[in-house]
Design an enzyme around this catalytic site. Sequence first.
Site, PDB file in Angstrom:
ATOM      1  N   GLY A 264      -6.590 -15.479 -27.049  1.00  0.00           N
ATOM      2  CA  GLY A 264      -5.911 -16.201 -28.106  1.00  0.00           C
ATOM      3  C   GLY A 264      -4.564 -15.614 -28.443  1.00  0.00           C
ATOM      4  N   ASP A 265      -4.141 -14.597 -27.692  1.00  0.00           N
ATOM      5  CA  ASP A 265      -2.824 -13.997 -27.894  1.00  0.00           C
ATOM      6  C   ASP A 265      -2.347 -13.493 -26.535  1.00  0.00           C
ATOM      7  OD1 ASP A 265      -0.518 -12.793 -29.089  1.00  0.00           O
ATOM      8  OD2 ASP A 265      -1.631 -12.546 -30.951  1.00  0.00           O
ATOM      9  N   ASP A 266      -1.406 -12.556 -26.510  1.00  0.00           N
ATOM     10  CA  ASP A 266      -0.876 -12.083 -25.243  1.00  0.00           C
ATOM     11  C   ASP A 266      -1.986 -11.488 -24.365  1.00  0.00           C
ATOM     12  OD1 ASP A 266       1.756 -12.673 -26.150  1.00  0.00           O
ATOM     13  OD2 ASP A 266       1.809 -10.739 -27.203  1.00  0.00           O
ATOM     14  N   SER A 297      -3.602 -18.218 -21.473  1.00  0.00           N
ATOM     15  CA  SER A 297      -3.329 -18.018 -22.896  1.00  0.00           C
ATOM     16  C   SER A 297      -2.327 -19.073 -23.360  1.00  0.00           C
ATOM     17  CB  SER A 297      -2.788 -16.612 -23.159  1.00  0.00           C
ATOM     18  OG  SER A 297      -2.593 -16.406 -24.539  1.00  0.00           O
TER      19      SER A 297
END
Length: 475
Positions: A264-266, A297
Amino acid sequence: MEFSQSIRFLMVRILATWTVAMATFSGATECRQTEQIGLRRLIGDYESPTGCRAHVADLTDFGGVGDGVTSNTKAFRDAVGNLSMYSDDGGAMLLVPPGRWLTGPFNLTSHFTLFLHSDAVILASTDLDEYPIVDPLPSYGRGRDIPGGRYSNFIWGSNLTDVIVTGDNGTINGQGQIWWDKFHNKELNSTRGYLLELMYSEKIIISNLVFVNSSSWNLHPVYCNDVVISGVTILAPTTSPNTDGIDPDSCSNVRIEDSFVVSGDDCIAIKSGWDQYGIRVGIPSEHILIRRFTCISPYSAVIALGSEMSGGISDVRAEDIVAIHSESAVRIKTGVGRGGYVRDVFVRGVTLHTMKYVFWISGNYGSHPDDGWDPKALPEISGINYSNFVAENVTMAANLEGIDSDVFSGICISNVTISLSPKPKKVQWNCTYVEGSTYDVRPTPCALLPENGAPCAFPTETLPVESLQLDICSK
């Protein structure tokens, strides 16, 4: 084979791998690089490795119960405490057998291996009272989510040497939904902890495991040296908040390879501290190698540098990267007040499908820990080299934003082919306060990056961390 056919084949292969990983996990077992595996012993109805450490114990030896309901917090803590006595006598290994092992947070120790059987699942307790509030990291000055301290990490340790976290692709499950819900509802008074964090440590191996549903960042080595992360799978819903995959932070000599992240992020974020706190601590991230890495992502980067980069980031090398449905391939995140530097970055051999941006540099990242940041602390961004990219279904080729009076220089982009999405941006290259050159790039870059007739460089000398070998424990 055409590029689109190659991507479709790759997507099928990745989805198949993901499905298998979520159902049953199997794989090679790794042990200390300086020793050979000996025999295997029978524990219950399964075989476990011996020989990687002089002393081997099973979690059930300390009262562990793998029913997914009984708390094993005391069993894990007693096991590590007992096995720590053998750090000067050949080290020790803790075996986690098949089962679902619910536990609160626990520490690791030096000259130690945590080994998970393929059917072992370590479940993080969802009782927030089991997670004490601890001090913020010195290079951050406060919790990353909100001011103040932070909840304890799930698995962690500090000032350790020779730590291996590995297995036959067993699973460590952070059970993060309760944390995500409370974060979204602003019900937390402290920053979320991370799934696995090691501080001020060296000679770290994390391999052949599956990490799922972390409360926040998954793997966070910070102030560490000689770190290898190999053959890991990291999975979280793409809408989960701040579930970064792998975040080397003020670390030197790091190797990340043969791994797969859905986040959900990098997927990878290289960091080195936040504004005045990172400048004061001054520990850079450097000599970092990333290879054979796959990322999904949709809302973040495949590889990010920053935004917390105030201690400096240099000598980053990445190659053989694949991304499907990600916001950007490589993103440098910085801003006024960060100070520090990002320099000598080399990325090559990247295959992309469905991207918002291929290249993204943000010089206006304005998040600050408090009001104490220095408006005169400008970052240095230089020596950025991207080569051999092939991208399909892209909305915008590049968004490169430097800072007025702080031009980001030495940007080189070569041998890049970008195919646009059905509804691309009218302006494909947005360039402000940047300087550099390009070679054989399509679509045509902005005027600030003119064609110069030479491909970008990639270092030929090897990094010391490349020679760190991971011996395979025989069955």
